[in-house]
Design an enzyme around this catalytic site. Structure first.
Site, PDB file in Angstrom:
ATOM      1  N   HIS A 277       0.855  -1.400   0.044  1.00 58.93           N
ATOM      2  CA  HIS A 277      -0.125   0.122  -0.037  1.00 58.93           C
ATOM      3  C   HIS A 277       0.957   1.284  -0.059  1.00 58.93           C
ATOM      4  CE1 HIS A 277      -0.592   0.534   4.555  1.00 58.93           C
ATOM      5  NE2 HIS A 277       0.769  -0.118   4.440  1.00 58.93           N
TER       6      HIS A 277
ATOM      7  N   ASP B 169       5.603  -4.765   7.172  1.00 63.32           N
ATOM      8  CA  ASP B 169       4.369  -3.722   7.434  1.00 63.32           C
ATOM      9  C   ASP B 169       3.467  -4.787   8.191  1.00 63.32           C
ATOM     10  OD1 ASP B 169       2.000  -2.591   7.297  1.00 63.32           O
ATOM     11  OD2 ASP B 169       2.329  -2.017   5.435  1.00 63.32           O
TER      12      ASP B 169
ATOM     13  N   GLN C  58      -1.884  -5.145   8.828  1.00 65.18           N
ATOM     14  CA  GLN C  58      -3.087  -6.242   8.723  1.00 65.18           C
ATOM     15  C   GLN C  58      -2.708  -7.521   9.516  1.00 65.18           C
ATOM     16  OE1 GLN C  58      -5.966  -5.278   7.717  1.00 65.18           O
ATOM     17  NE2 GLN C  58      -5.295  -3.445   6.588  1.00 65.18           N
TER      18      GLN C  58
ATOM     19  N   LYS D 192      -6.009  -0.717  14.198  1.00 70.20           N
ATOM     20  CA  LYS D 192      -6.363  -1.862  13.662  1.00 70.20           C
ATOM     21  C   LYS D 192      -6.322  -3.449  14.402  1.00 70.20           C
ATOM     22  CE  LYS D 192      -5.714  -0.115   8.962  1.00 70.20           C
ATOM     23  NZ  LYS D 192      -5.047  -0.084   7.669  1.00 70.20           N
TER      24      LYS D 192
ATOM     25  N   CYS E 124      -5.486   2.312  -1.630  1.00 70.93           N
ATOM     26  CA  CYS E 124      -4.188   2.862  -1.375  1.00 70.93           C
ATOM     27  C   CYS E 124      -3.370   1.967  -1.953  1.00 70.93           C
ATOM     28  CB  CYS E 124      -3.782   3.192   0.073  1.00 70.93           C
ATOM     29  SG  CYS E 124      -4.899   4.571   0.668  1.00 70.93           S
TER      30      CYS E 124
END
Lengths: 141, 402
Positions: B119, B196, B199, B222, B360
């Protein structure tokens, strides 16, 4: 299915998004506007020539949602052949019709259909995308 | 794992909106009562600035703020709370590494590797630093299923590569990347790796020691915490080497009009008054998440995705985007020629919250030659009935547009 939403799409938007007016690329056109929404990626190119102060051979091409495509198609239908002054007035009328204050009873059916977008604020930009680009070109006054 | 009904009872949003079908947890998760109450109680009973006051309230708040570092360190298996930097979120964490770490190490001709499914937050910071330093950003390609092409990746590794930054779980496709293997391969060339975890942090076991990643970036919001707070984990040696990129109060050791020396990590990265309530809220979110077995959460996410794929296959002209066998609770799809924004508007009118757009990940959409997708994403409070309602409404939408 939400009746207001069905109304928004059914009357004008489905027709115009499936059978858009003058949907073709015209790279050789004298004027070329790029209506792009960087938030969602919708992008339509407007092609036309200016002859005797009038917008001639107006067409469009690109991709986007049904509302942005239909509103661009309606723009093409209404502004083809108009003088810059007439185009300015019509764009002003169209954009005003999308606000509560700008509603009148004398709008073309095509404009009123997008008025239902008032109930879906997240989609307002789709209804105004190409029109705002045209307003930039013809001038706000 | 507790029953979904029981878990939903932890989240007040569902009693406030009984009709809400929330399938947008990849955008942000809802917050349990313990987090909401913890933040409210902070402002009600504990509020003070930190590291400044010498009165009791300030000392207690400072201690609580610092204690959250240890909780986060435990959650991700870090060696020490000194490896935990508070940031404003994943984006901020990645920017900090790009500017504070990589910019100093990067020379003309060097390379940085990212994947084609990143993203924007894990693309633009590297792209900018590469431009400034005359280095090259190289993109690891994907296979037809939306998975990282490991063979090509291996061929891209060399001594020229100065950083690998890769997403753990794709927010657009749901693919879970083979990050252990990628990290191990990159380390053969001494390439530092940033993961990253935006998620993944709440949905799969994330252990920085087991993964051996050098940096891990994630957001509080998140993982059931508040917005505006995030974490950068970095191996101690790298954090020591890194330069601060924001300067001001609380990140210093000695200041004169002529010069400044900085506090050790992690304080040197936390200038000014930070998001104290955010950190406190994050602490409650960590407590909440740590009470679950993330292996079981992962199992549940796979069940929900499998259930959703079964249900969505009954919808005419549906096309699933991202076909990896290793996926988390994210399903991206196209409904015939209906634009995802039109789909999302019709779903929204029925109280079904999904995300539509390029998520994104614009370059990825270009690669897949689609303008956008509609995305349903799940969390621990998601239930099969919500997926049923999604599938039923998608059939209506398909009929309407046909």
């Amino acid at each position: 299915m939400n009746p207001r939403l069905k109304e928004l799409y059914q009357s004008v938007i489905l027709k115009h998004s499936k059978e858009p007016v003058n949907y073709e690329k015209r790279e050789e056109a004298g004027q070329h506007l790029d209506a792009y929404n960087s938030l969602c990626g919708d992008r339509f190119h407007l092609y036309f020539d200016l002859k005797d102060g009038k917008i001639k051979d107006l067409s469009f091409h690109g991709y986007g949602c049904a509302i942005s495509k239909a509103s661009t198609s309606v723009l093409v239908e209404f502004l083809e052949g108009k003088s810059l002054e007439e185009a300015r007035e019509m764009a002003r009328e169209y954009l005003a019709s999308l606000t509560e204050e700008g509603k009148t009873d004398e709008l073309p059916e095509e404009f009123e259909a997008f008025g239902a977008a008032r109930d879906f604020p997240g989609r307002m930009k789709c209804a105004t995308l190409a029109w705002e680009e045209m307003v930039e070109f013809v001038g706000k006054d | 794992m507790r029953s979904v009904t029981d878990i939903r009872g932890d989240f007040p949003i569902f009693s406030q909106h009984p009709e809400l079908v929330y399938l947008d947890s990849a955008a942000t998760s809802h917050k349990p009562e313990s987090v909401i109450a913890g933040i409210t109680n902070f402002y009600r009973s504990e509020n003070s600035n930190i590291h400044r006051g010498i009165y009791d309230l300030a000392a207690q708040t400072s201690a609580k703020y610092e204690a959250v570092r240890q909780k986060v360190a435990s959650l991700i298996g870090a060696d020490s709370e000194k490896e935990i930097v508070y940031t404003s979120g994943t984006t901020d964490s990645i920017n900090l590494v790009a500017h504070g770490f990589l910019a100093q190490r990067l020379n003309p001709g060097d390379e940085v590797l990212i994947s084609a499914m990143e993203h924007h937050a894990n693309l633009i910071p590297w792209q900018m630093v590469c431009k400034w330093r005359g280095a090259k950003l190289r993109i690891i390609p994907l296979n037809a299923k939306g998975e990282i092409d490991i063979k090509t990746f291996q061929g891209m590794l060399s001594d020229r590569v100065k950083m690998l930054a890769v997403v753990h779980i794709s927010n657009s496709l749901g693919s879970i990347n083979p990050v252990e293997e990628m990290i191990s391969e990159a380390h053969k060339y001494d390439i530092p790796v940033l993961l990253d975890g935006a998620q993944s942090i709440a949905h799969v076991p994330v252990d920085v020691k087991a993964l051996d990643c050098d940096f891990l970036a994630f957001s509080g919001h998140k993982m059931f915490g508040p917005t505006g707070i995030g974490v950068l984990y970095g191996k101690a040696a790298y954090l020591e080497e890194m330069q601060p990129v924001r300067f001001g109060g609380d990140m210093i050791r000695l200041v004169s009009y002529e010069d400044t020396t900085f506090a050790p990590a992690p304080q040197k990265f936390e200038a000014g008054t930070t998001n104290i309530a955010g950190v406190i809220g994050l602490g409650y979110a960590v407590d909440y998440l740590a009470a679950f077995d993330r292996g079981e959460i992962h199992k549940r996410m796979k069940e929900l995705r499998a259930y959703a794929l079964d249900k969505l296959r009954e919808v005419p002209e549906i096309r699933i985007i991202g076909q990896s066998d290793h996926c988390s609770g994210i399903v991206s799809f196209m409904l015939g020629n209906v634009h995802p924004h039109d789909v999302a508007t019709f779903l929204g009118a029925e109280q079904i919250a999904v995300r539509a757009g390029h998520h994104c990940t614009q370059p990825l959409m270009d690669l897949l030659e689609i303008p956008a997708t509609t995305r349903a994403s799940f969390s621990i409070y998601s239930q099969e009935e919500e997926i049923d309602r999604l599938a039923a409404e998608l059939k209506n939408i398909h009929r309407f547009f046909s």
